[in-house]
Design a protein around this motif. Structure first.
Motif, mmCIF file in Angstrom:
data_model
loop_
_atom_site.group_PDB
_atom_site.id
_atom_site.type_symbol
_atom_site.label_atom_id
_atom_site.label_comp_id
_atom_site.label_asym_id
_atom_site.label_seq_id
_atom_site.Cartn_x
_atom_site.Cartn_y
_atom_site.Cartn_z
ATOM 1 N N LEU A 53 0.834 -1.203 0.000
ATOM 2 C CA LEU A 53 0.000 0.000 0.000
ATOM 3 C C LEU A 53 0.869 1.253 0.000
ATOM 4 O O LEU A 53 0.588 2.211 -0.722
ATOM 5 C CB LEU A 53 -0.931 -0.014 1.216
ATOM 6 C CG LEU A 53 -1.991 1.076 1.298
ATOM 7 C CD1 LEU A 53 -2.937 1.013 0.104
ATOM 8 C CD2 LEU A 53 -2.772 0.947 2.598
ATOM 9 N N LYS A 54 1.921 1.215 0.783
ATOM 10 C CA LYS A 54 2.853 2.342 0.844
ATOM 11 C C LYS A 54 3.488 2.589 -0.532
ATOM 12 O O LYS A 54 3.536 3.726 -1.012
ATOM 13 C CB LYS A 54 3.933 2.046 1.879
ATOM 14 C CG LYS A 54 4.937 3.136 2.073
ATOM 15 C CD LYS A 54 5.941 2.726 3.140
ATOM 16 C CE LYS A 54 7.194 3.542 3.034
ATOM 17 N NZ LYS A 54 8.261 3.042 3.881
ATOM 18 N N THR A 55 3.921 1.515 -1.187
ATOM 19 C CA THR A 55 4.541 1.627 -2.507
ATOM 20 C C THR A 55 3.549 2.128 -3.549
ATOM 21 O O THR A 55 3.898 2.949 -4.403
ATOM 22 C CB THR A 55 5.118 0.264 -2.934
ATOM 23 O OG1 THR A 55 6.046 -0.166 -1.935
ATOM 24 C CG2 THR A 55 5.829 0.349 -4.262
ATOM 25 N N GLU A 56 2.325 1.643 -3.483
ATOM 26 C CA GLU A 56 1.283 2.125 -4.404
ATOM 27 C C GLU A 56 1.068 3.622 -4.224
ATOM 28 O O GLU A 56 0.873 4.358 -5.200
ATOM 29 C CB GLU A 56 -0.029 1.389 -4.166
ATOM 30 C CG GLU A 56 -0.069 -0.012 -4.698
ATOM 31 C CD GLU A 56 -1.372 -0.731 -4.383
ATOM 32 O OE1 GLU A 56 -2.321 -0.097 -3.856
ATOM 33 O OE2 GLU A 56 -1.443 -1.943 -4.651
ATOM 34 N N GLY A 57 1.097 4.074 -2.984
ATOM 35 C CA GLY A 57 0.933 5.499 -2.712
ATOM 36 C C GLY A 57 2.041 6.335 -3.310
ATOM 37 O O GLY A 57 1.801 7.387 -3.910
ATOM 38 N N VAL A 58 3.267 5.861 -3.187
ATOM 39 C CA VAL A 58 4.418 6.575 -3.760
ATOM 40 C C VAL A 58 4.288 6.637 -5.283
ATOM 41 O O VAL A 58 4.522 7.689 -5.902
ATOM 42 C CB VAL A 58 5.744 5.905 -3.341
ATOM 43 C CG1 VAL A 58 6.916 6.488 -4.103
ATOM 44 C CG2 VAL A 58 5.952 6.045 -1.841
ATOM 45 N N ALA A 59 3.889 5.510 -5.892
ATOM 46 C CA ALA A 59 3.713 5.472 -7.346
ATOM 47 C C ALA A 59 2.596 6.415 -7.795
ATOM 48 O O ALA A 59 2.718 7.111 -8.808
ATOM 49 C CB ALA A 59 3.409 4.047 -7.796
ATOM 50 N N GLU A 60 1.510 6.453 -7.035
ATOM 51 C CA GLU A 60 0.391 7.337 -7.352
ATOM 52 C C GLU A 60 0.818 8.801 -7.286
ATOM 53 O O GLU A 60 0.419 9.619 -8.114
ATOM 54 C CB GLU A 60 -0.751 7.076 -6.367
ATOM 55 C CG GLU A 60 -2.107 7.031 -7.014
ATOM 56 C CD GLU A 60 -3.187 6.611 -6.035
ATOM 57 O OE1 GLU A 60 -3.780 7.506 -5.396
ATOM 58 O OE2 GLU A 60 -3.433 5.395 -5.925
ATOM 59 N N GLN A 61 1.633 9.133 -6.307
ATOM 60 C CA GLN A 61 2.130 10.502 -6.185
ATOM 61 C C GLN A 61 2.962 10.878 -7.409
ATOM 62 O O GLN A 61 2.826 11.985 -7.950
ATOM 63 C CB GLN A 61 2.989 10.653 -4.936
ATOM 64 C CG GLN A 61 2.207 10.630 -3.650
ATOM 65 C CD GLN A 61 3.114 10.712 -2.452
ATOM 66 O OE1 GLN A 61 3.802 11.705 -2.275
ATOM 67 N NE2 GLN A 61 3.124 9.659 -1.636
ATOM 68 N N ALA A 62 3.809 9.960 -7.857
ATOM 69 C CA ALA A 62 4.644 10.228 -9.033
ATOM 70 C C ALA A 62 3.785 10.423 -10.277
ATOM 71 O O ALA A 62 4.013 11.352 -11.063
ATOM 72 C CB ALA A 62 5.630 9.083 -9.240
ATOM 73 N N LYS A 63 2.780 9.569 -10.430
ATOM 74 C CA LYS A 63 1.870 9.692 -11.569
ATOM 75 C C LYS A 63 1.151 11.039 -11.534
ATOM 76 O O LYS A 63 1.017 11.720 -12.550
ATOM 77 C CB LYS A 63 0.857 8.549 -11.530
ATOM 78 C CG LYS A 63 -0.153 8.583 -12.642
ATOM 79 C CD LYS A 63 -1.166 7.451 -12.493
ATOM 80 C CE LYS A 63 -2.303 7.620 -13.481
ATOM 81 N NZ LYS A 63 -3.415 6.729 -13.209
ATOM 82 N N GLY A 64 0.701 11.435 -10.357
ATOM 83 C CA GLY A 64 0.010 12.710 -10.213
ATOM 84 C C GLY A 64 0.915 13.885 -10.510
ATOM 85 O O GLY A 64 0.489 14.870 -11.118
ATOM 86 N N LYS A 65 2.166 13.771 -10.101
ATOM 87 C CA LYS A 65 3.116 14.862 -10.352
ATOM 88 C C LYS A 65 3.346 15.037 -11.848
ATOM 89 O O LYS A 65 3.408 16.164 -12.352
ATOM 90 C CB LYS A 65 4.429 14.566 -9.635
ATOM 91 C CG LYS A 65 5.394 15.702 -9.646
ATOM 92 C CD LYS A 65 6.575 15.439 -8.731
ATOM 93 C CE LYS A 65 7.454 16.683 -8.658
ATOM 94 N NZ LYS A 65 8.540 16.531 -7.706
ATOM 95 N N VAL A 66 3.456 13.934 -12.560
ATOM 96 C CA VAL A 66 3.636 13.998 -14.014
ATOM 97 C C VAL A 66 2.415 14.621 -14.674
ATOM 98 O O VAL A 66 2.540 15.505 -15.530
ATOM 99 C CB VAL A 66 3.923 12.595 -14.595
ATOM 100 C CG1 VAL A 66 3.843 12.597 -16.107
ATOM 101 C CG2 VAL A 66 5.288 12.098 -14.138
#
Length: 65
Positions: free
Chosen positions: A30-43
């Motif tokens: 869940l933590k890793t998914e959150g980090v990935a989601e943040q990166a996607k949102g930043k892009v």
């Protein structure tokens, strides 16, 4: 703000919540998914920002005419 900027920032916030929840419950996935989601949102937000900048500059050129 355009829709890409809004969607990207919402995605970033959602990712931060997921990451925090993952930390609290000790769920690394869940933590890793959150980090990935943040990166996607930043892009996506960055794309929206660039799109807005182009629109603003084009409007300045049109206003000068």
């Amino acid at each position: 703000m355009n829709k890409d900027q809004v969607k990207g920032r919402v995605e970033q916030v959602s990712g931060k919540v997921k990451e925090a929840a993952g930390k609290v419950v000790g769920n690394e996935r869940l933590k890793t998914e959150g980090v990935a989601e943040q990166a996607k949102g930043k892009v996506q937000a960055g794309y929206g920002d660039a799109k807005q900048n182009v629109k603003n500059k084009a409007q300045k050129v049109v206003d000068k005419i």
